[in-house]
Design an enzyme around this catalytic site. Structure first.
Site, mmCIF file in Angstrom:
data_model
loop_
_atom_site.group_PDB
_atom_site.id
_atom_site.type_symbol
_atom_site.label_atom_id
_atom_site.label_comp_id
_atom_site.label_asym_id
_atom_site.label_seq_id
_atom_site.Cartn_x
_atom_site.Cartn_y
_atom_site.Cartn_z
ATOM 1 C CB ALA A 14 1.438 -2.415 0.828
ATOM 2 C CB VAL A 15 4.505 -2.759 -3.895
ATOM 3 C CG1 VAL A 15 5.660 -3.142 -4.013
ATOM 4 C CG2 VAL A 15 2.979 -3.167 -4.106
ATOM 5 C CD GLU A 17 -12.046 6.845 1.913
ATOM 6 O OE1 GLU A 17 -11.184 6.454 3.174
ATOM 7 O OE2 GLU A 17 -13.093 7.012 2.318
ATOM 8 C CG ASN A 32 0.772 7.821 -1.734
ATOM 9 O OD1 ASN A 32 1.390 7.669 -2.549
ATOM 10 N ND2 ASN A 32 0.219 6.716 -1.243
ATOM 11 C CE1 TYR A 85 -4.349 2.723 -5.476
ATOM 12 C CE2 TYR A 85 -4.420 4.957 -4.596
ATOM 13 C CZ TYR A 85 -4.321 3.046 -4.910
ATOM 14 O OH TYR A 85 -4.555 2.363 -3.627
#
Ligand SMILES: CC(C)(COP(=O)(O)OP(=O)(O)OC[C@H]1O[C@@H](n2cnc3c(N)ncnc32)[C@H](O)[C@@H]1OP(=O)(O)O)[C@@H](O)C(=O)NCCC(=O)NCCS
Length: 149
Positions: free
Chosen positions: A68-69, A101, A106, A113
């Site tokens: 999370a950012v 996952e 997204n 990734y």
């Protein structure tokens, strides 16, 4: 950005960052985060006030639990730096591969990734509460010198 280890004592601040980064209804509570960080093999890395990653190593494999950012800190390389630190931490703990996952839609996380060398190895249909699919991604890890085995 200054990266540091995050522990159970930081769970309240991590929960606030998680709530800022994910849609309402997907937020993880401080108690749940603290419990995870107390489990053997689970570790956290954060940039206080900006973002964090939680990961776990078990049985020679690692997985990202969450990344999370907060919106104000995005697109400045923090997500990539957190992932690089999580990958290094997994190699140090003796993992040979990292899994995660990600929701198929997204685009930001997928871009991050795939840019780090993760590749799709599976798909879990209707995995998320909104009915969207999860992609399972994997990246091999080079053993760190002196890593646990
Ligand atoms: C995904 C997330 C962690 C990325 O954090 P970040 O700090 O913005 O990431 P970085 O700045 O390190 O970005 C690295 C690369 O990821 C890709 N990327 C990041 N945001 C992107 C976006 N909105 N659209 C497309 N690609 C994106 C780009 O390739 C980017 O490199 P570039 O900036 O040189 O183009 C952040 O957007 C976030 O917290 N999102 C909400 C929570 C979430 O989805 N977590 C992952 C769940 S699996």
């Amino acid at each position: 950005m200054t990266l540091a280890a995050a522990g159970a004592a930081d769970a309240g601040a991590l929960a606030a960052l998680h709530a800022a980064a994910f849609p309402p209804g997907e937020a993880w509570g401080a108690d749940a985060i603290a419990l995870m960080l107390e489990l053997p093999g689970t570790y956290g890395i954060w940039s206080p006030g900006e973002g964090f990653v939680l990961a776990r190593v078990a049985g020679g494999e690692a997985e990202i639990l969450t990344l999370a950012v907060c919106p104000a800190a995005r697109r400045r390389g923090l997500g990539g730096a957190l992932m690089a630190a999580a990958l290094a931490g997994a190699a140090l703990r003796g993992a040979a591969a990292m899994f995660l996952e990600v929701a198929a839609g997204n685009a930001a996380a997928l871009g991050l990734y795939l840019g780090l060398g993760f590749a799709e190895v599976g798909r879990r249909r209707r995995y998320y509460p909104d009915g969207s699919d999860a992609l399972v991604l994997r990246r091999g890890l080079d053993p760190a010198p002196g890593a646990a085995s």
